[in-house]
Write a protein that holds these residues in place. Structure first.
Motif, PDB file in Angstrom:
ATOM      1  N   GLY A 201       0.829  -1.191   0.000  1.00  0.00           N
ATOM      2  CA  GLY A 201       0.000   0.000   0.000  1.00  0.00           C
ATOM      3  C   GLY A 201       0.864   1.241   0.000  1.00  0.00           C
ATOM      4  N   MET A 202       0.225   2.359  -0.176  1.00  0.00           N
ATOM      5  CA  MET A 202       0.937   3.621  -0.127  1.00  0.00           C
ATOM      6  C   MET A 202       0.626   4.258   1.227  1.00  0.00           C
ATOM      7  N   VAL A 331      11.666  -1.565 -17.057  1.00  0.00           N
ATOM      8  CA  VAL A 331      11.047  -2.575 -16.195  1.00  0.00           C
ATOM      9  C   VAL A 331      11.835  -2.745 -14.887  1.00  0.00           C
ATOM     10  N   LEU A 334      10.801  -0.815 -11.899  1.00  0.00           N
ATOM     11  CA  LEU A 334       9.631  -1.344 -11.199  1.00  0.00           C
ATOM     12  C   LEU A 334      10.018  -2.547 -10.336  1.00  0.00           C
ATOM     13  N   ILE A 335      10.785  -3.448 -10.940  1.00  0.00           N
ATOM     14  CA  ILE A 335      11.072  -4.718 -10.246  1.00  0.00           C
ATOM     15  C   ILE A 335      12.096  -4.515  -9.133  1.00  0.00           C
ATOM     16  N   ILE A 339       9.669   0.879  -7.751  1.00  0.00           N
ATOM     17  CA  ILE A 339       8.969   2.145  -7.996  1.00  0.00           C
ATOM     18  C   ILE A 339       7.530   1.836  -8.404  1.00  0.00           C
ATOM     19  N   ARG A 340       6.594   2.571  -7.821  1.00  0.00           N
ATOM     20  CA  ARG A 340       5.183   2.376  -8.171  1.00  0.00           C
ATOM     21  C   ARG A 340       4.692   3.584  -8.958  1.00  0.00           C
ATOM     22  N   VAL A 341       3.890   3.317  -9.953  1.00  0.00           N
ATOM     23  CA  VAL A 341       3.465   4.371 -10.869  1.00  0.00           C
ATOM     24  C   VAL A 341       1.941   4.388 -10.905  1.00  0.00           C
ATOM     25  N   VAL A 342       1.399   5.511 -10.531  1.00  0.00           N
ATOM     26  CA  VAL A 342      -0.060   5.632 -10.485  1.00  0.00           C
ATOM     27  C   VAL A 342      -0.485   6.987 -11.049  1.00  0.00           C
TER      28      VAL A 342
ATOM     29  N   ALA B 189      -1.205 -10.861  -3.775  1.00  0.00           N
ATOM     30  CA  ALA B 189      -0.972  -9.500  -3.277  1.00  0.00           C
ATOM     31  C   ALA B 189      -1.757  -8.422  -4.019  1.00  0.00           C
ATOM     32  N   TYR B 190      -2.112  -8.711  -5.283  1.00  0.00           N
ATOM     33  CA  TYR B 190      -2.665  -7.631  -6.102  1.00  0.00           C
ATOM     34  C   TYR B 190      -4.020  -7.974  -6.658  1.00  0.00           C
ATOM     35  N   LEU B 200      -6.011   4.044  -1.958  1.00  0.00           N
ATOM     36  CA  LEU B 200      -5.372   3.548  -3.168  1.00  0.00           C
ATOM     37  C   LEU B 200      -4.533   2.302  -2.944  1.00  0.00           C
ATOM     38  N   GLY B 201      -4.871   1.524  -1.936  1.00  0.00           N
ATOM     39  CA  GLY B 201      -4.149   0.275  -1.721  1.00  0.00           C
ATOM     40  C   GLY B 201      -4.584  -0.764  -2.727  1.00  0.00           C
ATOM     41  N   MET B 202      -3.865  -1.845  -2.725  1.00  0.00           N
ATOM     42  CA  MET B 202      -4.221  -2.948  -3.598  1.00  0.00           C
ATOM     43  C   MET B 202      -4.905  -4.012  -2.730  1.00  0.00           C
ATOM     44  N   SER B 318       4.792  -6.032 -13.048  1.00  0.00           N
ATOM     45  CA  SER B 318       5.871  -6.527 -13.905  1.00  0.00           C
ATOM     46  C   SER B 318       6.841  -7.348 -13.067  1.00  0.00           C
ATOM     47  N   ILE B 339      -5.086   3.151 -13.792  1.00  0.00           N
ATOM     48  CA  ILE B 339      -4.259   1.941 -13.841  1.00  0.00           C
ATOM     49  C   ILE B 339      -3.025   2.156 -12.970  1.00  0.00           C
ATOM     50  N   ARG B 340      -2.691   1.164 -12.164  1.00  0.00           N
ATOM     51  CA  ARG B 340      -1.505   1.264 -11.312  1.00  0.00           C
ATOM     52  C   ARG B 340      -0.442   0.310 -11.828  1.00  0.00           C
ATOM     53  N   VAL B 341       0.782   0.760 -11.810  1.00  0.00           N
ATOM     54  CA  VAL B 341       1.867  -0.006 -12.399  1.00  0.00           C
ATOM     55  C   VAL B 341       2.941  -0.231 -11.345  1.00  0.00           C
ATOM     56  N   VAL B 342       3.207  -1.480 -11.065  1.00  0.00           N
ATOM     57  CA  VAL B 342       4.188  -1.799 -10.037  1.00  0.00           C
ATOM     58  C   VAL B 342       5.059  -2.955 -10.512  1.00  0.00           C
ATOM     59  N   GLY B 343       6.097  -3.240  -9.744  1.00  0.00           N
ATOM     60  CA  GLY B 343       6.952  -4.377 -10.042  1.00  0.00           C
ATOM     61  C   GLY B 343       6.891  -5.386  -8.908  1.00  0.00           C
ATOM     62  N   PHE B 344       7.327  -6.578  -9.212  1.00  0.00           N
ATOM     63  CA  PHE B 344       7.419  -7.582  -8.162  1.00  0.00           C
ATOM     64  C   PHE B 344       8.762  -8.275  -8.253  1.00  0.00           C
TER      65      PHE B 344
END
Lengths: 415, 415
Positions: A201-202, A331, A334-335, A339-342, B189-190, B200-202, B318, B339-344
């Motif tokens: 979460g943020m 990429v 992000l990995i 970094i999270r992008v919203v 998690a998502y 704005l949590g997942m 990603s 749309i939210r963009v994150v990495g794992f």
């Protein structure tokens, strides 16, 4: 307030077709403007568009009349000021995320919409004395796409939010709903993450922590509000601005933002250069001080550079895309860097948290009144009864061009 | 277990310099391999690299000896199987997000690292009988960059996780730590957001809801695990695969994924075509069924298309970037579509939630044992004592090339 006794009664175009709740009784064709009184009609003008396109081409000025018999839950409003925001222009162009409904409610010959998301109105009459707003109160729209580019409006009482007008100028009150609100909401909602264990979460940047955020378009209304709110909340900011036409102008803008509370101001050229990485390390004490949040209103390379500038697990929030270019995201950012992008869209948030919005508006109004949140530079555009449609439309058209020495704002005079 | 009586005692290179805790007593130079016994040394081989580069060029096979006197908290392990994952290859190339430390612990002439993140080992001896693992147990690494491409290892007991080996093949046990774990963790998690009001949590896709997720690289180890776990949890999947060399092979792969539980399988060509939007509308009942989650391991255009395919407030996660191209993200997708963009990165999560990881591994092992989670197609690469370094290094080198009919996995025989 309805009567403006000094108004000249020269010939005016008048509405032929009047439809919907807003206009109670059809008007017969007539060549003179009616005087309005306690039981009289109010003559109103609104900028409207009935198809998407460039503002200078599609905006028309529509004149209509508003009946004095208001529905019980309605209020009659007189516009005091309404800014010209990029989102308004994009809405007219049809590139915005939502499109207002085209209606014939104010008697336009084709179904039309009234642009303008932001503004302040004075209440001139209410449908019922028990309503929570009264004659003389100032209100701002509580809903998106209210349509503020008009001299008068009839609205449901729930569509407006009363503000404490004491000590405020109309132009100040007119500019709180979008830009300072966006800055407030982004700073409050996002920040360094509590980590994967907390479900990714943020969480807000911690108030008083001196934590950093970074933003491009720092000279924008949102940018300036973010600088000031951030400073008030004990945050520090790195601010990216485009070079002005001369170095002197750039330095002058830098000084202006520093005066508002910006800790660091860099030009986009610096920001996109190879040297930025080292400069950033210097600013953040070799990365020991985290940059948990990035605000992006530009897109393209600038957005990528904001994302790259963030510390591990930082969040980049986009609220605009002035460069009209997508964000390119490696990429690995992000990995590995998490970094999270919203995105952030105030209209959505307004819809979802009306109570939070009221609290926020009151808070911002108080700050403005106390002189703690300063206006963006404004270029006042007078809108009087006689002002020609083309003058208004040209002001809108020019609103997307940069470096104009201020955001355009309609200031309603003799309407 | 230490002794392998049928082992031939032919001449072997032997370690000159032995350093660190792992090797208790220096060995004198010798030309024969020692037999190992309860009190004897264990002869071991490890693939190592002492600089980044192409695996075929930088990987060496290093032989060394392990003392029988183990520290109290240590365990001596014999490798059973260890897969070749893209992340391992990227680590050797130096393009991965983290770099293992180069050490001289196993007596290499230059400081080196042992690649391999995943694998299963059999415990052959423990430093103390009170440790929670015992001779004959199977363990998997509990830490990132354990270095699994070696015949034997000495590890701290906390660096490994015991698994219930009953009914499992070594190749099954060796492939749970990275791919099924990544799929498990991302799906858990998502998912569709609880909305802005919830900060704005997942939140997880709701188990049993039939909610959709979409993924590219669906043929990968993670992709196949996601299909199966998703199906088990009552989710539905849209799966993007690259066209194979012939249409027949593509259809065969499609059938294979469908058999695993894929609801929809599309080729990348379809996915990137103009028609995809309409096809997607058909799949999701004109958008009434939401696609809350996207998994991306490709990047580039494919990632943009995953993001575009998501429903409002969906999340794209990603976990890889096989195309080596950044993700291009239209700003409007972020702002208006939320749309939210994150990495794992599994390594990060492993570090942060050891208890959750143990629970997950046990769960996955149970599923495999029950036949509910099927292996990816594997191409077994025998690693015996005599296997030449170049054979092993070539297998690694080939591991990034597509369409090989299976993931390479070292299967340790006579070591």
């Amino acid at each position: 307030m309805l009567a403006r006794s000094h108004r000249s009664l020269h010939a005016l175009p008048c509405t032929r077709r009047v439809l919907g709740a807003q206009i109670r009784s059809p008007l017969s064709q007539q060549a003179v403007r009616r005087k309005s009184g306690p039981y009289g009609y109010t003559q109103a003008k609104a900028l409207v568009f009935s198809q998407n396109g460039e503002p200078s081409e599609v905006l028309k000025l529509h004149t209509h009349s508003i009946s004095p018999s208001l529905p019980k839950r309605s209020v009659l409003l007189r516009a005091l000021a309404a800014p010209i925001n990029p989102a308004d222009i994009n809405t007219i162009q049809g590139t915005y995320g939502s499109q207002p409904s085209f209606t014939s409610l104010i008697g336009t010959s084709s179904p039309s919409a009234i642009p303008g998301n932001e503004g302040v109105f004075e209440v001139v009459a209410t449908g019922d004395s028990s309503l929570p707003v009264h004659k003389g109160d100032w209100v701002v729209p509580a809903v998106a796409q209210f349509g503020t580019w008009r001299t008068h409006a009839v609205a449901d009482v729930d569509e407006v939010l009363k503000i404490n007008k004491e000590g405020l100028r109309a132009t100040q009150a007119a500019t709180i709903s979008v830009n300072p609100s966006t800055a407030y909401r982004i700073l409050r909602a996002y920040g360094p993450s509590a980590g994967i264990s907390a479900g990714l979460g943020m969480r807000p940047l911690e108030v008083g922590s001196g934590q950093w955020f970074i933003q491009n378009g720092a000279n924008s209304g949102v940018g300036r509000a973010a600088i000031q709110l951030g400073r008030l909340w004990g945050l520090r900011s790195i601010n990216v601005i485009r070079e002005r036409e001369s170095e002197q102008e750039t330095e002058s803008l830098r000084a202006e933002l520093t005066e508002l509370g910006a800790d660091v101001v860099v030009t986009e050229k610096q920001f996109l250069s190879r040297e930025w990485k080292d400069q950033l390390a210097e600013i953040t004490n070799k990365g020991r001080e985290h940059i948990g949040l990035g605000l992006n209103c530009v897109g393209g390379k600038s957005a990528t550079a904001v994302a790259r500038s963030l510390s591990e697990s930082g969040t980049m929030v986009s609220y605009g895309g002035m460069a009209r270019q997508p964000i390119a995201l490696p990429v690995g950012l992000l990995i590995f860097k998490d970094i999270r992008v919203v995105g952030f869209w105030l209209s959505r948030w307004n819809q979802q948290d009306a109570a939070g919005r009221k609290h926020m508006i009151d808070y911002i109004v108080d700050l403005i009144r106390e002189g703690k949140l300063r206006d963006v530079p404004l270029r006042e555009v007078a809108w009087n009864w006689e002002t020609d449609a083309s003058v208004l439309a040209q002001e809108v058209q020019g609103g997307l061009k940069g470096f104009k020495g201020g955001k355009g704002i309609f200031v309603f005079g003799d309407t």
